[in-house]
Design a protein around this motif. Structure first.
Motif, PDB file in Angstrom:
ATOM      1  N   ALA A 381     -95.219  76.471 -35.096  1.00  0.00           N
ATOM      2  CA  ALA A 381     -95.666  77.835 -35.428  1.00  0.00           C
ATOM      3  C   ALA A 381     -94.888  78.819 -34.560  1.00  0.00           C
ATOM      4  O   ALA A 381     -95.381  79.323 -33.535  1.00  0.00           O
ATOM      5  CB  ALA A 381     -97.166  77.973 -35.215  1.00  0.00           C
ATOM      6  N   ASP A 382     -93.662  79.112 -34.955  1.00  0.00           N
ATOM      7  CA  ASP A 382     -92.713  79.869 -34.124  1.00  0.00           C
ATOM      8  C   ASP A 382     -92.939  81.373 -34.233  1.00  0.00           C
ATOM      9  O   ASP A 382     -92.111  82.108 -34.772  1.00  0.00           O
ATOM     10  CB  ASP A 382     -91.277  79.513 -34.509  1.00  0.00           C
ATOM     11  CG  ASP A 382     -90.989  79.771 -35.984  1.00  0.00           C
ATOM     12  OD1 ASP A 382     -91.952  79.831 -36.779  1.00  0.00           O
ATOM     13  OD2 ASP A 382     -89.813  79.934 -36.344  1.00  0.00           O
ATOM     14  N   PHE A 478     -92.099  79.487 -39.790  1.00  0.00           N
ATOM     15  CA  PHE A 478     -93.484  79.141 -40.102  1.00  0.00           C
ATOM     16  C   PHE A 478     -94.083  80.142 -41.087  1.00  0.00           C
ATOM     17  O   PHE A 478     -94.661  79.763 -42.108  1.00  0.00           O
ATOM     18  CB  PHE A 478     -94.303  79.106 -38.810  1.00  0.00           C
ATOM     19  CG  PHE A 478     -95.755  78.789 -39.005  1.00  0.00           C
ATOM     20  CD1 PHE A 478     -96.170  77.490 -39.242  1.00  0.00           C
ATOM     21  CD2 PHE A 478     -96.713  79.787 -38.929  1.00  0.00           C
ATOM     22  CE1 PHE A 478     -97.514  77.195 -39.422  1.00  0.00           C
ATOM     23  CE2 PHE A 478     -98.059  79.499 -39.102  1.00  0.00           C
ATOM     24  CZ  PHE A 478     -98.465  78.201 -39.348  1.00  0.00           C
ATOM     25  N   LEU A 479     -93.921  81.435 -40.804  1.00  0.00           N
ATOM     26  CA  LEU A 479     -94.479  82.464 -41.686  1.00  0.00           C
ATOM     27  C   LEU A 479     -93.741  82.520 -43.021  1.00  0.00           C
ATOM     28  O   LEU A 479     -94.347  82.773 -44.064  1.00  0.00           O
ATOM     29  CB  LEU A 479     -94.443  83.830 -41.002  1.00  0.00           C
ATOM     30  CG  LEU A 479     -95.411  84.008 -39.826  1.00  0.00           C
ATOM     31  CD1 LEU A 479     -95.264  85.389 -39.218  1.00  0.00           C
ATOM     32  CD2 LEU A 479     -96.855  83.770 -40.263  1.00  0.00           C
ATOM     33  N   ASN A 480     -92.438  82.287 -43.007  1.00  0.00           N
ATOM     34  CA  ASN A 480     -91.680  82.261 -44.251  1.00  0.00           C
ATOM     35  C   ASN A 480     -92.153  81.129 -45.153  1.00  0.00           C
ATOM     36  O   ASN A 480     -92.266  81.282 -46.371  1.00  0.00           O
ATOM     37  CB  ASN A 480     -90.179  82.120 -43.973  1.00  0.00           C
ATOM     38  CG  ASN A 480     -89.572  83.413 -43.453  1.00  0.00           C
ATOM     39  OD1 ASN A 480     -90.048  84.496 -43.767  1.00  0.00           O
ATOM     40  ND2 ASN A 480     -88.537  83.305 -42.637  1.00  0.00           N
ATOM     41  N   LYS A 481     -92.446  79.992 -44.542  1.00  0.00           N
ATOM     42  CA  LYS A 481     -92.938  78.852 -45.316  1.00  0.00           C
ATOM     43  C   LYS A 481     -94.348  79.117 -45.830  1.00  0.00           C
ATOM     44  O   LYS A 481     -94.706  78.713 -46.936  1.00  0.00           O
ATOM     45  CB  LYS A 481     -92.898  77.578 -44.467  1.00  0.00           C
ATOM     46  CG  LYS A 481     -93.245  76.313 -45.236  1.00  0.00           C
ATOM     47  CD  LYS A 481     -93.097  75.065 -44.373  1.00  0.00           C
ATOM     48  CE  LYS A 481     -91.660  74.688 -44.179  1.00  0.00           C
ATOM     49  NZ  LYS A 481     -91.516  73.370 -43.520  1.00  0.00           N
ATOM     50  N   LYS A 498    -103.258  71.697 -33.959  1.00  0.00           N
ATOM     51  CA  LYS A 498    -102.564  71.288 -35.176  1.00  0.00           C
ATOM     52  C   LYS A 498    -103.153  72.027 -36.375  1.00  0.00           C
ATOM     53  O   LYS A 498    -104.378  72.106 -36.526  1.00  0.00           O
ATOM     54  CB  LYS A 498    -102.709  69.774 -35.371  1.00  0.00           C
ATOM     55  CG  LYS A 498    -101.960  69.236 -36.584  1.00  0.00           C
ATOM     56  CD  LYS A 498    -101.997  67.712 -36.622  1.00  0.00           C
ATOM     57  CE  LYS A 498    -103.397  67.213 -36.925  1.00  0.00           C
ATOM     58  NZ  LYS A 498    -103.447  65.747 -37.123  1.00  0.00           N
ATOM     59  N   LEU A 499    -102.278  72.572 -37.225  1.00  0.00           N
ATOM     60  CA  LEU A 499    -102.733  73.253 -38.430  1.00  0.00           C
ATOM     61  C   LEU A 499    -103.377  72.247 -39.372  1.00  0.00           C
ATOM     62  O   LEU A 499    -102.770  71.239 -39.739  1.00  0.00           O
ATOM     63  CB  LEU A 499    -101.544  73.932 -39.135  1.00  0.00           C
ATOM     64  CG  LEU A 499    -101.856  74.661 -40.450  1.00  0.00           C
ATOM     65  CD1 LEU A 499    -102.731  75.887 -40.193  1.00  0.00           C
ATOM     66  CD2 LEU A 499    -100.559  75.076 -41.154  1.00  0.00           C
ATOM     67  N   ILE A 500    -104.629  72.506 -39.781  1.00  0.00           N
ATOM     68  CA  ILE A 500    -105.317  71.592 -40.683  1.00  0.00           C
ATOM     69  C   ILE A 500    -105.706  72.267 -42.002  1.00  0.00           C
ATOM     70  O   ILE A 500    -106.138  71.602 -42.936  1.00  0.00           O
ATOM     71  CB  ILE A 500    -106.576  70.975 -40.029  1.00  0.00           C
ATOM     72  CG1 ILE A 500    -107.582  72.073 -39.636  1.00  0.00           C
ATOM     73  CG2 ILE A 500    -106.196  70.110 -38.841  1.00  0.00           C
ATOM     74  CD1 ILE A 500    -108.918  71.532 -39.180  1.00  0.00           C
TER      75      ILE A 500
END
Length: 524
Positions: A381-382, A478-481, A498-500
């Motif tokens: 998450a950059d 991360f935001l682009n995706k 962790k993103l869930i």
């Protein structure tokens, strides 16, 4: 590559050596002469000589490569080339695209926009015929039908796409059926059917729908009459040998299907009868593997899901998952999963995938859905952040500081009214569950930092270490995706950071509280 494509598209080689180009220039000349004999031909306008050389090289490369390559160039493909710089620029300005369904029943889009200069594509296929559908930002839409092995030249004629098959003899009607249909049957780029859909969708989507029953019924009848006129027109073209029997059958079948579809628009009640439409199509002549590899049938399934949008979030068996034995049933299942899975947690989506895998059309569909569900695994998450008092940090550091808590991330902007209206609910959510190891963190995607500062103060979310603005919005992979064009958007990170969940329920929903309690009580 110029524009965007989905998987299933191969780019042909750029340029051959000049010695190889010269071998096949006679082929190009002969095709050009043949095209100039037709009444409606493409124009090469304003094209620099060097660009024409590139086009010739591209066409010749196709001929030459087919002579020297044994396995890969035996005609199991369609080659598409943009004819000239003016067409190239027009397609980019209109943000035009071509859509088709590949051999694995997955939709593929060729987007004619971007910064690259590639102007040619190869569409691999083992099918005899493929429908290509052209769309642009002016809402113009045309269907084209081509056969395996065709090489196509795409140009712009009277501000419309114009196709020419350059490696076999065809008529302008075969290559451009719907473009010529509009010119000969309608006074504009839009058909009566498109007029009806536009009026219907505008009224249904309106916050305060108007009483347009008389207008809708009139336009619906106009659409029916125009489709019947279109069927007569196609029949006349077939009798005059201006189109092949196969091309005439395709466009006649499409028009008849649209007539069938119109039956289920209940104008008086402002509803589309989805259940009746599904029941009518299942097991009918339309319910065949061939039909559901055409874009117009694929788009119909998308329309059905739009008409039953609440089913997408129901988490229960839907009308789209009940009968998955026929091609139509399998197409509905795939589309339903494609639209539903992003609104589930990754773990729940995995359960759904495993449950429905045997009922999908093929493994390629399963792999496509699984890859989308796994897209964020290992994704950093950059995000560079600025907090209150202009303190700079990064999101990874925030995750580290809050390790041990579940985080509900509220992606918002100061100009987003629905975002601001949700703040009381998210503040209450934090208070209710904070003691169980839960926090709400606000991430603004505003570009005006002063505006952000004033809004967080006004709406009581100026909370130290919980309210930030993203500083690298354009650069963050991360935001682009995630594609945060549509907000508010909510994410959930687990205790380990962790993103869930990439599309968590809204803060005022009962669904979110059920989800949080299952996470928090099971982990404590």
């Amino acid at each position: 590559m110029f524009g965007r494509t989905m998987p299933g598209l191969t780019v042909m080689p750029w340029i051959l050596p000049l010695s190889e180009v010269l071998k096949d220039t006679e082929v190009w000349k002969n095709n050009l002469k043949a095209m100039q004999k037709t009444e409606l031909t493409f124009q090469i306008n304003g094209m620099p000589l060097i660009f024409l050389g590139i086009i010739i090289a591209l066409f010749c490369s196709c001929n030459y490569s087919s002579q020297i390559s044994g396995k890969e160039n035996q005609g199991n493909q369609i080659v598409l080339i943009i004819s000239d710089t003016l067409s190239f620029d027009f397609l980019r300005q209109q943000k035009a695209s071509l859509k088709y369904i590949n051999d694995e029943s997955l939709p593929v889009t060729i987007g004619f926009f971007g910064d690259s200069i590639t102007n040619h594509w190869i569409i691999p296929t083992d099918r005899e015929m493929i429908e290509l559908v052209y769309k642009e930002n002016s809402q113009s839409q045309y269907s084209f039908l081509f056969q395996k092995g065709d090489t196509l030249l795409l140009s712009i004629h009277q501000r419309n796409p114009w196709m020419k098959t350059i490696n076999r003899k065809t008529t302008p009607y075969e290559d451009n059926m719907e473009v010529l249909r509009n010119r000969e049957l309608y006074p504009s780029n839009y058909t009566k059917l498109q007029d009806f859909y536009f009026l219907w969708n505008s009224n249904v989507a309106s916050v305060t729908p108007l009483d347009l029953n008389n207008e809708l019924n009139y336009v619906k009848n106009e659409a029916k009459n125009s489709l019947n006129a279109e069927l007569s027109w196609i029949d006349s073209l077939g009798k005059a040998k201006l189109v092949s029997e196969r091309v005439a059958d395709f466009y006649s079948s499409k028009a008849r299907f649209e007539l069938e579809k119109l039956k289920f628009f209940d104008v008086d009640n402002g509803k589309f009868d989805t259940e009746a439409a599904i029941e009518s199509i299942l097991g009918s002549k339309w319910d065949s593997p061939y039909n559901f590899k055409n874009v117009y049938m694929n788009d119909f399934v998308d329309f059905l899901l739009t008409s039953k949008a609440p089913d997408i979030l129901s988490r229960q068996e839907s009308v789209f998952t009940k009968d998955t034995k026929t091609p139509f049933g399998k197409a509905m299942l795939f589309k339903y999963l494609e639209q539903s899975l992003p609104f589930l947690s990754f773990a729940e989506a995995e359960v759904w995938l495993n449950r429905y895998e045997p009922e999908l059309t093929n493994k390629a569909q399963f792999d496509f859905l699984k890859a989308r569900n796994s897209a964020f695994i290992g994704q950093k998450a950059d995000m560079d952040l600025m907090g209150l008092g202009k303190n700079l940090t990064v999101f990874e550091e925030v995750l580290q500081q809050k390790k041990g808590n579940y985080l509900y991330i509220d992606l918002w902007a100061a100009w987003c009214i629905p975002c601001i209206r949700s703040f009381p609910a998210s503040l209450a959510l934090h208070e209710d569950y904070n003691d169980l190891g839960f926090e709400v963190v606000y991430l603004s995607i505003d570009k005006n930092n002063k505006f952000w500062e004033s809004v967080v103060e006004k709406y009581h979310i100026a909370i130290p270490n919980r309210s930030f603005v993203v500083m690298n919005l354009e650069e963050s992979e991360f935001l682009n995706k995630l594609n945060v064009d549509l907000i508010p958007r909510y994410l959930i990170f687990d205790k380990e950071g962790k993103l869930i969940h990439q599309n968590a329920p809204k803060p005022d929903s009962k669904e979110l509280r059920v989800l949080l309690e299952s996470l928090l009580f099971n982990s404590n």
